[in-house]
Design a protein around this motif. Structure first.
Motif, short mmCIF file in Angstrom:
data_model
loop_
_atom_site.label_atom_id
_atom_site.label_comp_id
_atom_site.label_asym_id
_atom_site.label_seq_id
_atom_site.Cartn_x
_atom_site.Cartn_y
_atom_site.Cartn_z
N LEU A 348 0.89 -1.16 0.00
CA LEU A 348 0.00 0.00 0.00
C LEU A 348 0.93 1.21 0.00
O LEU A 348 1.75 1.37 0.91
CB LEU A 348 -0.88 -0.01 1.24
N LEU A 349 0.82 2.07 -1.02
CA LEU A 349 1.76 3.18 -1.18
C LEU A 349 1.05 4.53 -1.09
O LEU A 349 -0.03 4.73 -1.67
CB LEU A 349 2.46 3.07 -2.53
N ILE A 350 1.65 5.44 -0.34
CA ILE A 350 1.15 6.81 -0.21
C ILE A 350 2.20 7.73 -0.80
O ILE A 350 3.32 7.82 -0.29
CB ILE A 350 0.88 7.19 1.26
N LEU A 351 1.86 8.41 -1.89
CA LEU A 351 2.78 9.33 -2.54
C LEU A 351 2.53 10.74 -2.02
O LEU A 351 1.38 11.21 -2.00
CB LEU A 351 2.59 9.31 -4.06
N THR A 352 3.58 11.40 -1.57
CA THR A 352 3.45 12.73 -1.02
C THR A 352 4.17 13.74 -1.91
O THR A 352 5.06 13.40 -2.69
CB THR A 352 4.04 12.82 0.39
N ASN A 353 3.78 15.00 -1.80
CA ASN A 353 4.43 16.07 -2.55
C ASN A 353 5.82 16.30 -1.97
O ASN A 353 5.98 16.44 -0.76
CB ASN A 353 3.61 17.35 -2.45
N PRO A 354 6.84 16.32 -2.81
CA PRO A 354 8.21 16.41 -2.31
C PRO A 354 8.51 17.72 -1.61
O PRO A 354 8.18 18.80 -2.08
CB PRO A 354 9.05 16.25 -3.58
N GLU A 355 9.13 17.61 -0.43
CA GLU A 355 9.61 18.74 0.34
C GLU A 355 10.96 18.32 0.92
O GLU A 355 11.40 17.19 0.77
CB GLU A 355 8.63 19.09 1.47
#
Length: 399
Positions: A348-355
Motif C-alpha cells: 500500500l503506497l502513499i505518494l506525497t508532494n516532495p519537500e
C-alpha cells in the motif's frame, strides 16, 4: 534579673522565628503554572513538551534534576524526562504526561523539590543491538519495532547466512507492558529463533523482506518503487520513561541520489512511531513515498485520503494485525495498492508532494495484545490519531 532573663529568651525566640520565616519566604519554592487545552471531543493522555527557555527562571541556581511536575492542587508528582538533543549535557525540553478530558483544560504546576519521582517498569526504550548483527530496536508499553543495519546488508550481498537487506520497518507483537527488547535478544542468542516463537509475552511473526514493512519509504516512478538499502549509521538521542528518540541515516539511494535521515520517536502509550524525515537529492524528486507491506495479499486495505490515514488489516497466525500510516492530508498526492507478482513487492503506497522534510506516523495494533478487538477498533484508533495530529494540545506556560 529573672524577668529580664525571660524577656531575653522571648526576644531571642522571636528573632529565630523571624529569621526562619524570612528564610522560608526567601527560599520558598518558585512555581510555573501550565495549562494544557484539549479541543477534541475525546479524552487524551499525551506527552507534553516544555522548552528550556520557558523554565529559565525556575532553573536559576537549581539543577534540572530537581524539577518536578504535578496536577495543580495535587500532592503526588508525575514522571518527567529531559531531552538533550545536542548532547551538551543540558536538557533542551522537559516532558511530562498530561491527561485532559474532552474539550477541557488541565492545569499543572512545575516546581523544584528533592523528593523522588515515582518509578515504573513501564517506559520507552531503544538501542543498537550488536548481538543480533546490527539491528536498531525500539519499544514502549504498547508496541515494538526494529530496523536493519549495514552488516546485515553486507551478509546478504556476500551471500552469507543471517543477513537482512531491507529498509522496511519490522514489527514485534508484544502483549506485555514492560520492556522486552533486551530479554528477547538475550534469549535469542542462547536459542536462535527464540523471538519468532510465542512464549507468553508476544513474538515476531511479521515478515519484512524487501517490502516497506510498516513505514518504509521510497520513490515511485514508472510503475516501480526505488528504495534505500539498510541504514548506515545511528544516533541514540534519548531513552527514558516517556519518550525515546533516535536517528537513522541512509547512504545515497535511487537514481536521484537521495540523502535521507530519519529522526524516529516513540511516546509512552502510543501505538505510532513518529518519523521526522529530512532529505536532500542530487536532482528534483518526483515524490516521496511511504508504504505498508501487503504480504500475501490476504488482508484488507482502507485508503482514507481526506483524513490522512491508511490502513491494512491482515490475519497472522490465529490473530489479526492492523498496520497504519497517518499524516497531514495536505502532504498527500495520491495513494493506491501496488499488486505485484514479485515476492515482497506488493505494498500500500502513499505518494506525497516532495519537500525537504516530512513528518508521518506509522504504527500497528495486534488483537493478541487485547488493545483492539477488531478492524473497527483499529479504524477508530487511526481516526483519533489523525485528529490528534490536526489538533495538537495547546500548552500555555504561565510564569
Amino acid at each position: 534579673m529573672k524577668i529580664r532573663s525571660q524577656l531575653s529568651v522571648i526576644l531571642g525566640s522571636l528573632f529565630v522565628l523571624g529569621y526562619a520565616s524570612g528564610c522560608s519566604v526567601k527560599n520558598k519554592l518558585k512555581a510555573i503554572n501550565v495549562e494544557v487545552k484539549n479541543n477534541l471531543d475525546f479524552n487524551r493522555k499525551e506527552i507534553v513538551s516544555i522548552p528550556i527557555g520557558k523554565l529559565s527562571g525556575l532553573l536559576k541556581n537549581i539543577s534540572e534534576k530537581n524539577i518536578r511536575v504535578k496536577f495543580l492542587g495535587a500532592n503526588e508528582y508525575l514522571r518527567t524526562q529531559w531531552i538533550d538533543y545536542n548532547n551538551d549535557g543540558k536538557g533542551d525540553e522537559l516532558l511530562f504526561e498530561a491527561e485532559i478530558k474532552a474539550n477541557s483544560v488541565a492545569k499543572y504546576v512545575i516546581v523544584t523539590d528533592i523528593v523522588k519521582e515515582p518509578e515504573s517498569k513501564i517506559r520507552t526504550y531503544s538501542r543498537f543491538v550488536p548481538e543480533r548483527i546490527d539491528d536498531y530496536a525500539w519499544e514502549n508499553n504498547k508496541v515494538a519495532f526494529r530496523a536493519y543495519g549495514p552488516v546485515a546488508q553486507q551478509l546478504v550481498e556476500e551471500g552469507k547466512e543471517g543477513g537482512t537487506l531491507s529498509s522496511g520497518i519490522d514489527l514485534w507483537l508484544k502483549k506485555v507492558d514492560y520492556s522486552i527488547i533486551d530479554s528477547w535478544y538475550q534469549k535469542n542468542v542462547a536459542n536462535p529463533g527464540y523471538y519468532h516463537i510465542e512464549h507468553g509475552e508476544g513474538y515476531d511473526p511479521y515478515h519484512v523482506g524487501a517490502s516497506r514493512g510498516t513505514g518504509g519509504t521510497g520513490l515511485w516512478e514508472k510503475d516501480s518503487l526505488q528504495v534505500s538499502k539498510n541504514y548506515v549509521s545511528y544516533k541514540t538521542i534519548a531513552t527514558g520513561p516517556l519518550r525515546t528518540v533516535f536517528e537513522l541515516t541512509y547512504a545515497p539511494w535511487s537514481s536521484y541520489g537521495v540523502y535521507e535521515t530519519k529522526r524516529i520517536s516513540l511516546d509512552l502509550n502510543s501505538n505510532f512511531s513518529k518519523f521526522e524525515v529530512s532529505y536532500q537529492a542530487d536532482k528534483e524528486i518526483p515524490n516521496y513515498t511511504v508504504g505498508i507491506t501487503l504480504h500475501d495479499k490476504k488482508g484488507e486495505v482502507n485508503i482514507n485520503k481526506p483524513k490522512g490515514w491508511f490502513r491494512h488489516w491482515e490475519p497472522i497466525d490465529s490473530a489479526f494485525v492492523g498496520e497504519g500510516i497517518v499524516l497531514s492530508p495536505k502532504l498527500i498526492d495520491t495513494a493506491f495498492v501496488h499488486d505485484s507478482k514479485t515476492a515482497d513487492q506488493s505494498n500500500l503506497l502513499i505518494l506525497t508532494n516532495p519537500e525537504d522534510k516530512i513528518t508521518y506516523y506509522a504504527g500497528f495494533a495486534w488483537t493478541g495484545s487485547k488493545q483492539i478487538r477488531d478492524v473497527m477498533d483499529w479504524d477508530e484508533m487511526l481516526d483519533k490519531q489523525a485528529k490528534i495530529i490536526a489538533n495538537p494540545l495547546e500548552v500555555k506556560v504561565i510564569k
